[in-house]
Design a protein around this motif. Structure first.
Motif, PDB file in Angstrom:
ATOM      1  N   LEU A  77     -48.470 -19.797 -24.526  1.00  0.00           N
ATOM      2  CA  LEU A  77     -47.714 -19.294 -25.668  1.00  0.00           C
ATOM      3  C   LEU A  77     -46.644 -18.321 -25.176  1.00  0.00           C
ATOM      4  N   ALA A  78     -46.953 -17.606 -24.090  1.00  0.00           N
ATOM      5  CA  ALA A  78     -45.960 -16.684 -23.518  1.00  0.00           C
ATOM      6  C   ALA A  78     -44.719 -17.443 -23.057  1.00  0.00           C
ATOM      7  N   ASP A  79     -44.904 -18.590 -22.403  1.00  0.00           N
ATOM      8  CA  ASP A  79     -43.765 -19.415 -21.973  1.00  0.00           C
ATOM      9  C   ASP A  79     -42.938 -19.837 -23.185  1.00  0.00           C
ATOM     10  N   TYR A  80     -43.666 -20.259 -24.216  1.00  0.00           N
ATOM     11  CA  TYR A  80     -42.982 -20.730 -25.419  1.00  0.00           C
ATOM     12  C   TYR A  80     -42.169 -19.610 -26.050  1.00  0.00           C
ATOM     13  N   LEU A  81     -42.741 -18.402 -26.126  1.00  0.00           N
ATOM     14  CA  LEU A  81     -42.023 -17.292 -26.754  1.00  0.00           C
ATOM     15  C   LEU A  81     -40.800 -16.888 -25.948  1.00  0.00           C
ATOM     16  N   MET A  82     -40.846 -17.043 -24.631  1.00  0.00           N
ATOM     17  CA  MET A  82     -39.649 -16.792 -23.812  1.00  0.00           C
ATOM     18  C   MET A  82     -38.540 -17.772 -24.189  1.00  0.00           C
ATOM     19  N   TRP A  83     -38.943 -19.000 -24.400  1.00  0.00           N
ATOM     20  CA  TRP A  83     -37.965 -20.022 -24.814  1.00  0.00           C
ATOM     21  C   TRP A  83     -37.403 -19.689 -26.190  1.00  0.00           C
ATOM     22  N   ILE A  84     -38.259 -19.239 -27.097  1.00  0.00           N
ATOM     23  CA  ILE A  84     -37.824 -18.872 -28.451  1.00  0.00           C
ATOM     24  C   ILE A  84     -36.831 -17.716 -28.387  1.00  0.00           C
ATOM     25  N   GLU A  85     -37.106 -16.730 -27.560  1.00  0.00           N
ATOM     26  CA  GLU A  85     -36.179 -15.602 -27.369  1.00  0.00           C
ATOM     27  C   GLU A  85     -34.807 -16.121 -27.013  1.00  0.00           C
ATOM     28  N   PRO A 143     -50.217  -4.155 -29.350  1.00  0.00           N
ATOM     29  CA  PRO A 143     -49.959  -4.288 -27.908  1.00  0.00           C
ATOM     30  C   PRO A 143     -50.938  -5.226 -27.210  1.00  0.00           C
ATOM     31  N   GLU A 144     -52.130  -5.372 -27.739  1.00  0.00           N
ATOM     32  CA  GLU A 144     -53.125  -6.232 -27.088  1.00  0.00           C
ATOM     33  C   GLU A 144     -52.715  -7.702 -27.137  1.00  0.00           C
ATOM     34  N   LEU A 145     -51.867  -8.056 -28.087  1.00  0.00           N
ATOM     35  CA  LEU A 145     -51.420  -9.443 -28.193  1.00  0.00           C
ATOM     36  C   LEU A 145     -50.602  -9.858 -26.980  1.00  0.00           C
ATOM     37  N   VAL A 146     -49.976  -8.900 -26.313  1.00  0.00           N
ATOM     38  CA  VAL A 146     -49.138  -9.219 -25.155  1.00  0.00           C
ATOM     39  C   VAL A 146     -49.956  -9.961 -24.104  1.00  0.00           C
ATOM     40  N   GLY A 147     -51.168  -9.468 -23.840  1.00  0.00           N
ATOM     41  CA  GLY A 147     -52.035 -10.143 -22.876  1.00  0.00           C
ATOM     42  C   GLY A 147     -52.620 -11.420 -23.443  1.00  0.00           C
ATOM     43  N   ASP A 148     -52.911 -11.410 -24.732  1.00  0.00           N
ATOM     44  CA  ASP A 148     -53.539 -12.580 -25.359  1.00  0.00           C
ATOM     45  C   ASP A 148     -52.655 -13.816 -25.267  1.00  0.00           C
ATOM     46  N   VAL A 149     -51.340 -13.639 -25.435  1.00  0.00           N
ATOM     47  CA  VAL A 149     -50.478 -14.832 -25.520  1.00  0.00           C
ATOM     48  C   VAL A 149     -50.410 -15.578 -24.189  1.00  0.00           C
ATOM     49  N   GLU A 150     -50.677 -14.892 -23.092  1.00  0.00           N
ATOM     50  CA  GLU A 150     -50.714 -15.574 -21.796  1.00  0.00           C
ATOM     51  C   GLU A 150     -51.870 -16.560 -21.738  1.00  0.00           C
ATOM     52  N   GLY A 151     -52.934 -16.206 -22.425  1.00  0.00           N
ATOM     53  CA  GLY A 151     -54.134 -17.038 -22.370  1.00  0.00           C
ATOM     54  C   GLY A 151     -54.189 -18.108 -23.440  1.00  0.00           C
ATOM     55  N   ILE A 152     -53.225 -18.099 -24.346  1.00  0.00           N
ATOM     56  CA  ILE A 152     -53.205 -19.141 -25.382  1.00  0.00           C
ATOM     57  C   ILE A 152     -52.385 -20.303 -24.838  1.00  0.00           C
ATOM     58  N   ILE A 153     -53.042 -21.432 -24.684  1.00  0.00           N
ATOM     59  CA  ILE A 153     -52.392 -22.582 -24.060  1.00  0.00           C
ATOM     60  C   ILE A 153     -51.899 -23.530 -25.145  1.00  0.00           C
ATOM     61  N   VAL A 165     -45.183 -23.759 -36.566  1.00  0.00           N
ATOM     62  CA  VAL A 165     -46.330 -24.596 -36.199  1.00  0.00           C
ATOM     63  C   VAL A 165     -47.133 -23.946 -35.070  1.00  0.00           C
ATOM     64  N   VAL A 166     -46.423 -23.516 -34.042  1.00  0.00           N
ATOM     65  CA  VAL A 166     -47.104 -22.970 -32.864  1.00  0.00           C
ATOM     66  C   VAL A 166     -47.852 -21.684 -33.207  1.00  0.00           C
ATOM     67  N   LEU A 167     -47.188 -20.786 -33.931  1.00  0.00           N
ATOM     68  CA  LEU A 167     -47.854 -19.514 -34.238  1.00  0.00           C
ATOM     69  C   LEU A 167     -49.041 -19.734 -35.174  1.00  0.00           C
ATOM     70  N   ALA A 168     -48.867 -20.618 -36.158  1.00  0.00           N
ATOM     71  CA  ALA A 168     -49.965 -20.865 -37.109  1.00  0.00           C
ATOM     72  C   ALA A 168     -51.188 -21.415 -36.381  1.00  0.00           C
ATOM     73  N   SER A 169     -50.953 -22.316 -35.423  1.00  0.00           N
ATOM     74  CA  SER A 169     -52.095 -22.914 -34.720  1.00  0.00           C
ATOM     75  C   SER A 169     -52.739 -21.919 -33.767  1.00  0.00           C
ATOM     76  N   SER A 170     -52.041 -20.817 -33.488  1.00  0.00           N
ATOM     77  CA  SER A 170     -52.596 -19.785 -32.609  1.00  0.00           C
ATOM     78  C   SER A 170     -53.140 -18.613 -33.398  1.00  0.00           C
ATOM     79  N   GLY A 171     -53.194 -18.762 -34.722  1.00  0.00           N
ATOM     80  CA  GLY A 171     -53.715 -17.677 -35.546  1.00  0.00           C
ATOM     81  C   GLY A 171     -52.768 -16.497 -35.659  1.00  0.00           C
ATOM     82  N   ILE A 202     -44.358 -10.368 -33.854  1.00  0.00           N
ATOM     83  CA  ILE A 202     -45.531 -11.244 -33.910  1.00  0.00           C
ATOM     84  C   ILE A 202     -46.753 -10.410 -34.268  1.00  0.00           C
ATOM     85  N   PHE A 203     -47.576 -10.939 -35.178  1.00  0.00           N
ATOM     86  CA  PHE A 203     -48.805 -10.227 -35.528  1.00  0.00           C
ATOM     87  C   PHE A 203     -49.904 -11.239 -35.842  1.00  0.00           C
ATOM     88  N   SER A 204     -51.136 -10.763 -35.817  1.00  0.00           N
ATOM     89  CA  SER A 204     -52.272 -11.642 -36.117  1.00  0.00           C
ATOM     90  C   SER A 204     -52.335 -11.911 -37.610  1.00  0.00           C
TER      91      SER A 204
END
Lengths: 334, 213
Positions: free
Chosen positions: A266-274, A286-296, A313-319, A331-333
């Motif tokens: 998800l981190a790769d995707y958000l870089m592309w979105i930026e 701030p904890e989401l910063v680490g979480d997005v690396e682990g969301i595939i 679509v991507v954010l919804a499927s990642s909660g 971005i928020f939960s």
């Protein structure tokens, strides 16, 4: 009573209970339908390639993740290359393929996705179109534009508007855009060139990096957030442009989708979105910063979606969810 | 027995991460058929779609093997990846309205449905789902184990006939069947409940998503 509690299946190996249970379970399920061996072979081969890529990736040094580094690199390279600004790229006639159609914005497009363009090709498109040049640059054309591919690094814009994203990697020879009113040369940049709008013969807006604009009488540079317009009488207007939103909407709509290549997070995707939306991504927690690396991210299904469509679509499927505040994508939960 | 198999899966993953080609082959041979069957049960008869989804899923899995923690069985983990991929696919469809292409097979299925027999149809669905899970577990076994179990308990062959097919003596065939039953029970215990629980949780999530929208 759950099946694995069924006393008929308990007991030592070989006991009648085990036999009865196995017989019941497998007998009731019936014979397994045969699977298509050819498809399994294709899948295995594809997975093998990805597995090997993963092995290589794990042994490569970690690459920088900060997209903002591009801007600094782009500026430095532009300074160094400025000396050869007027040297035209020689046109080599022939059938060299220099670009591929990546996105066709209209089903009736004369240039279907995947079609190739050679040196000398003229493109006159009624609907928005996105091309991928051999050097990796994304070149998007607004509706009713006309260009000529003079080489893999030299394009002539005769009509309409063009958005260029040369991507984060820098190649030795930047893309040159020629118009009747002047030249634009870029390296590591996102910008738009527009001809003949609102009384201005040529307008260049820069979203990232820096460009040099040269006409017969005028030489100007523009950096991210600036626009330069040259009128028919030769006068120049320089102003500011937002890095996100309406000025770039047409280019976003025809952007090639995010390719979820092996191991995309998800981190790769958000870089592309930026990069595609010109927004800075921030996290409410701030904890989401680490979480997005682990969301595939899984699946090729978002590759056909424009950035804003795939974002939901991507954010919804990642909660997760988001809102835009000025130039920030928060971005928020959920 | 369950612990030893979890350890075997962890070792297999570690060998793959270390670049062991045989480990990759063992992994593909053992888990791909089950994964294919899992996707197939959810995607109807669209072979091209199944291949696309399973291929994408397998590529994801091998690219991110280092995230496999061994908390769940490898099949459960792989199935959850596949489930996610399928969900993304259908979510994309729902966001981009398009004409659904009716295939001849889909039409035939629709025509064949008896709308007055819905309770029976629902029972049939549950039965089919369970049968699919059993088939997936058989896929996990060594080929000759799964074959022997099907010959015995589906086709009703005698041990003597199974021995002839496997070119074994009767005692060896009996011993193989015993080991096959044992392996089947082990994999059934490890995988059946987690897969069922994951499927129920996913269905509940889908219902929440639908009610939210």
């Amino acid at each position: 009573m759950k099946e694995h509690d069924d006393p008929n299946r308990l007991g030592a190996v070989g006991a009648p209970g085990a036999e009865v249970w196995t017989s019941a379970v497998i007998g009731e399920a019936g014979r397994r339908p045969a699977l298509p061996a050819a498809d399994l072979a294709i899948i295995t081969a594809a997975a093998h390639r990805e597995w090997q890529k993963g092995l290589v990736r794990r042994t490569e040094p970690a690459k920088g993740r900060n997209g903002r580094v591009w801007l600094i690199a782009a500026s430095l390279v532009v300074t160094v290359l400025a000396a050869w600004w007027w040297r035209r790229t020689a046109i080599v006639p022939g059938a060299e393929m220099v670009a591929t159609v990546a996105v066709a914005g209209d089903l009736d497009a004369a240039y279907p996705v995947g079609s190739e363009l050679s040196v000398g090709s003229r493109v006159v498109n009624r609907a928005p179109l996105a091309l991928r040049l051999n050097g990796g640059e994304s070149l998007r054309l607004a509706a009713d534009s006309a260009i000529e591919m003079l080489s893999s690094s030299h394009v002539r814009l005769d009509q309409g508007a063009m958005y260029v994203d040369s991507g984060p990697s820098v190649r030795g020879e930047g893309l040159a855009i020629e118009t009747n009113y002047g030249w634009i040369r870029e390296i590591g940049t996102q910008f738009e060139v527009h001809l003949g709008e609102a009384g201005e013969a040529l307008r260049v807006r820069v979203r990232e990096g820096e460009v040099e604009i040269r006409t017969r009488d005028v030489s100007r540079s523009a950096v991210a957030g600036q626009e330069v317009a040259i009128r028919a009488d030769g006068s120049v207007r320089q102003g500011e442009v937002e890095l996100f939103g309406v000025p770039w909407a047409w280019a976003e709509a025809v952007a090639p989708g995010f390719v979820v290549d092996g191991g995309g997070s998800l981190a790769d995707y958000l870089m592309w979105i930026e990069r595609e939306l010109g927004l800075g991504v921030e996290f409410a927690d701030p904890e989401l910063v680490g979480d997005v690396e682990g969301i595939i991210l899984y699946g090729s299904s978002i590759e056909t979606l424009a950035p804003r469509e795939s974002l939901e679509v991507v954010l919804a499927s990642s909660g997760l969810s988001y809102r835009v505040e000025g130039g920030i994508l928060l971005i928020f939960s959920e | 027995m369950g612990g030893a198999t979890n350890q075997a899966e962890n070792e297999l993953v570690q060998r793959m991460l270390a670049g062991d080609e045989q480990a990759f082959e063992d992994f593909a041979e053992r888990y791909l058929p089950a994964l294919y069957r899992f996707a197939g049960s959810r995607l109807g008869g669209d072979r091209e779609l199944i291949r696309e989804i399973v291929q994408t899923t397998m590529c994801r899995i091998v690219a991110r093997l280092d995230t496999f923690r061994g908390d769940a069985t490898l099949l459960t983990w792989m199935s959850s990846v596949c489930r996610n991929e399928i969900a993304m696919y259908f979510r994309r469809l729902s966001r981009r309205p398009r004409e659904i292409e009716w295939t001849t097979a889909a039409e035939a299925r629709l025509d064949a449905m008896d709308w007055n027999a819905m309770p029976e149809a629902e029972e049939r669905l549950v039965r089919d789902e369970k049968a699919n899970l059993v088939h997936m577990i058989l896929d996990l076994l060594p080929v000759h184990y799964a074959q022997a179990l099907e010959w015995k308990y589906v086709e009703g062959l005698a041990v003597k006939e199974i021995a002839a097919r496997l070119k074994l003596g009767a005692k060896a065939a009996e011993s193989l069947l015993t080991r096959a039953r044992e392996s089947f029970r082990t994999e059934y215990d490890r995988n059946m409940e987690p897969m069922r629980a994951a499927a129920e949780s996913s269905a509940a999530g889908n219902r929440r998503a639908v009610s939210k929208s």
